[in-house]
Design a protein around this motif. Structure first.
Motif, PDB file in Angstrom:
ATOM      1  N   GLU A   1       0.858  -1.182   0.000  1.00 32.85           N
ATOM      2  CA  GLU A   1       0.000   0.000   0.000  1.00 32.85           C
ATOM      3  C   GLU A   1       0.892   1.229   0.000  1.00 32.85           C
ATOM      4  O   GLU A   1       1.820   1.322   0.810  1.00 32.85           O
ATOM      5  CB  GLU A   1      -0.902   0.028   1.238  1.00 32.85           C
ATOM      6  N   LEU A   2       0.618   2.159  -0.887  1.00 30.32           N
ATOM      7  CA  LEU A   2       1.380   3.398  -0.871  1.00 30.32           C
ATOM      8  C   LEU A   2       0.521   4.567  -1.321  1.00 30.32           C
ATOM      9  O   LEU A   2      -0.356   4.429  -2.179  1.00 30.32           O
ATOM     10  CB  LEU A   2       2.629   3.305  -1.744  1.00 30.32           C
ATOM     11  N   ASP A   3       0.807   5.685  -0.724  1.00 39.27           N
ATOM     12  CA  ASP A   3       0.192   6.960  -1.090  1.00 39.27           C
ATOM     13  C   ASP A   3       1.240   8.016  -0.757  1.00 39.27           C
ATOM     14  O   ASP A   3       1.337   8.466   0.384  1.00 39.27           O
ATOM     15  CB  ASP A   3      -1.101   7.189  -0.320  1.00 39.27           C
ATOM     16  N   ILE A   4       2.066   8.358  -1.742  1.00 42.36           N
ATOM     17  CA  ILE A   4       3.218   9.216  -1.496  1.00 42.36           C
ATOM     18  C   ILE A   4       3.320  10.325  -2.534  1.00 42.36           C
ATOM     19  O   ILE A   4       2.833  10.191  -3.657  1.00 42.36           O
ATOM     20  CB  ILE A   4       4.539   8.419  -1.499  1.00 42.36           C
ATOM     21  N   ALA A   5       3.959  11.411  -2.135  1.00 40.82           N
ATOM     22  CA  ALA A   5       4.306  12.500  -3.050  1.00 40.82           C
ATOM     23  C   ALA A   5       5.821  12.634  -3.079  1.00 40.82           C
ATOM     24  O   ALA A   5       6.480  12.591  -2.031  1.00 40.82           O
ATOM     25  CB  ALA A   5       3.672  13.808  -2.596  1.00 40.82           C
ATOM     26  N   VAL A   6       6.369  12.737  -4.282  1.00 35.38           N
ATOM     27  CA  VAL A   6       7.807  12.903  -4.461  1.00 35.38           C
ATOM     28  C   VAL A   6       8.023  14.129  -5.341  1.00 35.38           C
ATOM     29  O   VAL A   6       7.534  14.184  -6.482  1.00 35.38           O
ATOM     30  CB  VAL A   6       8.450  11.667  -5.129  1.00 35.38           C
ATOM     31  N   ARG A   7       8.744  15.078  -4.803  1.00 37.86           N
ATOM     32  CA  ARG A   7       9.003  16.307  -5.560  1.00 37.86           C
ATOM     33  C   ARG A   7      10.493  16.418  -5.842  1.00 37.86           C
ATOM     34  O   ARG A   7      11.314  16.403  -4.937  1.00 37.86           O
ATOM     35  CB  ARG A   7       8.512  17.529  -4.789  1.00 37.86           C
TER      36      ARG A   7
ATOM     37  N   GLU B   1      -2.922   0.375  -4.230  1.00 34.20           N
ATOM     38  CA  GLU B   1      -2.859  -0.801  -3.364  1.00 34.20           C
ATOM     39  C   GLU B   1      -2.710  -2.020  -4.258  1.00 34.20           C
ATOM     40  O   GLU B   1      -3.560  -2.276  -5.113  1.00 34.20           O
ATOM     41  CB  GLU B   1      -4.119  -0.921  -2.503  1.00 34.20           C
ATOM     42  N   ILE B   2      -1.616  -2.750  -4.087  1.00 32.47           N
ATOM     43  CA  ILE B   2      -1.324  -3.912  -4.925  1.00 32.47           C
ATOM     44  C   ILE B   2      -1.417  -5.171  -4.062  1.00 32.47           C
ATOM     45  O   ILE B   2      -0.622  -5.372  -3.151  1.00 32.47           O
ATOM     46  CB  ILE B   2       0.079  -3.790  -5.559  1.00 32.47           C
ATOM     47  N   LYS B   3      -2.395  -6.004  -4.368  1.00 29.10           N
ATOM     48  CA  LYS B   3      -2.602  -7.230  -3.609  1.00 29.10           C
ATOM     49  C   LYS B   3      -2.029  -8.460  -4.306  1.00 29.10           C
ATOM     50  O   LYS B   3      -1.797  -9.487  -3.666  1.00 29.10           O
ATOM     51  CB  LYS B   3      -4.104  -7.434  -3.357  1.00 29.10           C
TER      52      LYS B   3
ATOM     53  N   ARG C   1       2.826   7.658   2.841  1.00 36.49           N
ATOM     54  CA  ARG C   1       3.005   6.439   3.636  1.00 36.49           C
ATOM     55  C   ARG C   1       3.206   5.254   2.694  1.00 36.49           C
ATOM     56  O   ARG C   1       2.569   5.147   1.649  1.00 36.49           O
ATOM     57  CB  ARG C   1       1.751   6.246   4.498  1.00 36.49           C
ATOM     58  N   ILE C   2       4.116   4.335   3.085  1.00 37.85           N
ATOM     59  CA  ILE C   2       4.360   3.087   2.359  1.00 37.85           C
ATOM     60  C   ILE C   2       4.295   1.935   3.356  1.00 37.85           C
ATOM     61  O   ILE C   2       5.009   1.948   4.367  1.00 37.85           O
ATOM     62  CB  ILE C   2       5.733   3.081   1.659  1.00 37.85           C
ATOM     63  N   VAL C   3       3.464   0.932   3.061  1.00 38.39           N
ATOM     64  CA  VAL C   3       3.325  -0.239   3.926  1.00 38.39           C
ATOM     65  C   VAL C   3       3.490  -1.494   3.076  1.00 38.39           C
ATOM     66  O   VAL C   3       2.810  -1.657   2.058  1.00 38.39           O
ATOM     67  CB  VAL C   3       1.952  -0.262   4.639  1.00 38.39           C
ATOM     68  N   LEU C   4       4.396  -2.387   3.481  1.00 35.21           N
ATOM     69  CA  LEU C   4       4.654  -3.647   2.794  1.00 35.21           C
ATOM     70  C   LEU C   4       4.360  -4.808   3.722  1.00 35.21           C
ATOM     71  O   LEU C   4       5.015  -4.957   4.761  1.00 35.21           O
ATOM     72  CB  LEU C   4       6.107  -3.715   2.307  1.00 35.21           C
ATOM     73  N   SER C   5       3.368  -5.597   3.382  1.00 32.59           N
ATOM     74  CA  SER C   5       2.989  -6.778   4.179  1.00 32.59           C
ATOM     75  C   SER C   5       2.811  -6.422   5.657  1.00 32.59           C
ATOM     76  O   SER C   5       3.262  -7.152   6.544  1.00 32.59           O
ATOM     77  CB  SER C   5       4.037  -7.883   4.014  1.00 32.59           C
TER      78      SER C   5
ATOM     79  N   ASP D   1       6.507   6.710   6.746  1.00 39.50           N
ATOM     80  CA  ASP D   1       5.327   7.443   7.205  1.00 39.50           C
ATOM     81  C   ASP D   1       5.775   8.849   7.566  1.00 39.50           C
ATOM     82  O   ASP D   1       6.434   9.060   8.596  1.00 39.50           O
ATOM     83  CB  ASP D   1       4.678   6.763   8.407  1.00 39.50           C
ATOM     84  N   ALA D   2       5.469   9.795   6.702  1.00 38.02           N
ATOM     85  CA  ALA D   2       5.930  11.163   6.904  1.00 38.02           C
ATOM     86  C   ALA D   2       5.377  11.753   8.192  1.00 38.02           C
ATOM     87  O   ALA D   2       6.065  12.496   8.904  1.00 38.02           O
ATOM     88  CB  ALA D   2       5.523  12.021   5.711  1.00 38.02           C
ATOM     89  N   GLU D   3       4.142  11.409   8.511  1.00 34.30           N
ATOM     90  CA  GLU D   3       3.498  12.003   9.681  1.00 34.30           C
ATOM     91  C   GLU D   3       4.171  11.584  10.978  1.00 34.30           C
ATOM     92  O   GLU D   3       4.364  12.391  11.883  1.00 34.30           O
ATOM     93  CB  GLU D   3       2.013  11.618   9.699  1.00 34.30           C
ATOM     94  N   SER D   4       4.548  10.298  11.077  1.00 37.15           N
ATOM     95  CA  SER D   4       5.184   9.810  12.307  1.00 37.15           C
ATOM     96  C   SER D   4       6.707   9.836  12.237  1.00 37.15           C
ATOM     97  O   SER D   4       7.384   9.487  13.203  1.00 37.15           O
ATOM     98  CB  SER D   4       4.713   8.391  12.609  1.00 37.15           C
ATOM     99  N   GLY D   5       7.254  10.203  11.073  1.00 37.38           N
ATOM    100  CA  GLY D   5       8.711  10.308  10.943  1.00 37.38           C
ATOM    101  C   GLY D   5       9.409   8.995  10.656  1.00 37.38           C
ATOM    102  O   GLY D   5      10.637   8.913  10.758  1.00 37.38           O
ATOM    103  N   VAL D   6       8.680   7.956  10.275  1.00 38.83           N
ATOM    104  CA  VAL D   6       9.285   6.660   9.984  1.00 38.83           C
ATOM    105  C   VAL D   6       9.888   6.666   8.574  1.00 38.83           C
ATOM    106  O   VAL D   6       9.226   7.042   7.606  1.00 38.83           O
ATOM    107  CB  VAL D   6       8.250   5.525  10.079  1.00 38.83           C
ATOM    108  N   PHE D   7      11.148   6.290   8.468  1.00 44.09           N
ATOM    109  CA  PHE D   7      11.806   6.133   7.171  1.00 44.09           C
ATOM    110  C   PHE D   7      12.891   5.070   7.321  1.00 44.09           C
ATOM    111  O   PHE D   7      14.005   5.350   7.763  1.00 44.09           O
ATOM    112  CB  PHE D   7      12.422   7.439   6.685  1.00 44.09           C
TER     113      PHE D   7
END
Length: 365
Positions: free
Chosen positions: A3-9, A20-22, A53-57, A63-69
């Protein structure tokens, strides 16, 4: 799975990817400069998105909001580049083991012997990259990625720098990874045939955005370049079972969806083997009844869908075993035959129009 929903500039390029890729294997399709490689680099951690945000399995990679990278080495993602990017000062063996040696024994999913056998690399182990062909380099790069025990394999235009002959050598290995290892894969390419050989599921990218995701026949009309007729030759890819070789007649007897077919003989094949064949949709004729003629391959099926295509129609026919055949016919032929949804038809295919991808047995081991 992903699952991903990201912006890259980046300078001169703003991208927003939301999908979302299942499916375990999916293709990413788009023209050069559409953002395909940017997407893979964001997934692998080579670049940091500006938001989202990017989530794999179930594991949060970003997660930009929580600072996870998570950095690349913690993501358990294997990446195979277009130009292989092997270490020139290391042997093939040491290239393969580069990531493997940095894993704890508990984290290792594959062993060297297993991957060497899978990719037919045994005769190359002591060579340096300079002594390898383009196809051999890509097999080594694929093996190195697998031995890093990834949860997801990313393939960034893995065949773009290879000629057609080498592509036909590499494609079966990618399919073998899919079938025998069952490793989730995301393959990027601007060559539709290569992606459909691996999976009918596509994510369409254009101008840094996801246009659509799904089975290619469901999103066909949204393919970049489709309206202009760029993809004038749609292809079918089918698994067939070899039944018998008749070299004196120059043919091989096989089964497709349980129905008999006849193809030109290939010396590397043997009874019981499953091989992949391709047939252009324009090379499949339809008939109301079985025809007495020189065409030996006549497959029975039922019409399941009509899709407008250029000046004609793509007709999907269920021939059994969950296989849908795609035939391209003119509008005049549709009207003349009065074809209707749900009706039965015979699909006529000349033996000479079958296309093959070389099997791995043709590669020196």
């Amino acid at each position: 799975m992903l699952e991903l929903d990201i912006a890259v500039r980046r300078k001169g390029f703003d991208a927003h990817f939301a999908v979302e890729i299942k499916e375990p294997v999916s293709g990413v399709f788009g023209a050069s400069g559409s953002g395909k490689t940017t997407l893979l680099h964001a997934l692998s951690g080579l670049i940091r998105p500006d938001s989202g945000r990017i989530v794999l399995s179930g594991n949060v990679l970003f997660d930009a909001e929580s600072g996870v990278f998570l950095p690349p080495e913690q993501r358990r993602i294997g990446l195979v580049f277009q130009d292989a990017q092997l270490f020139p000062h290391l042997s093939v063996r040491d290239n393969l083991l580069f990531g493997y040696r940095r894993l704890s024994p508990q984290a290792r999913q594959f062993e060297l012997k297993e991957i060497v056998g899978l990719l037919h690399l045994g005769h190359l182990l002591e060579r340096r990259p300079i002594a390898l062909s383009g196809g051999e380099k890509q097999r080594v790069a694929l093996g190195r990625a697998l031995l890093s025990s990834p949860l997801l394999l990313l393939l960034d235009e893995p065949l773009a720098s290879l000629d057609d002959g080498l592509k036909r050598q590499i494609l079966p290995f990618l399919r073998r990874v899919r079938d025998e290892i069952a490793l989730p894969m995301l393959c990027v390419s601007h060559a539709l045939d290569e992606l459909l050989y691996l999976s009918p599921v596509l994510t369409l990218i254009e101008g840094g955005h996801v246009l659509a995701h799904g089975h290619y026949l469901d999103i066909l009309e949204r393919l970049p370049g489709y309206a202009s007729g760029e993809f004038s030759e749609m292809k079918n890819f089918w698994p067939v079972e070899i039944v018998a070789l008749e070299p004196d007649d120059g043919v091989v007897l096989a089964k497709l969806a349980g129905q008999p077919i006849v193809m030109p003989v290939r010396s590397a094949w043997s009874p019981g083997q499953i091989v992949t064949i391709a047939v252009k949709a324009s090379m499949i004729a339809l008939a109301r009844e079985r025809v007495v003629c020189s065409i030996q391959n006549q497959l029975f099926g039922r019409i399941t869908r009509f899709i407008p295509h250029k000046s004609g129609m793509l007709i999907l026919v269920d021939i059994g075993d969950g296989i849908e055949l795609v035939s391209e016919v003119s509008e005049r032929s549709v009207e003349r035959l009065a074809l209707q949804l749900g009706e039965t038809v015979w699909c006529l295919i000349k033996s000479q129009v079958f296309e093959y991808t070389d099997t791995v047995e043709n590669i020196e081991s």
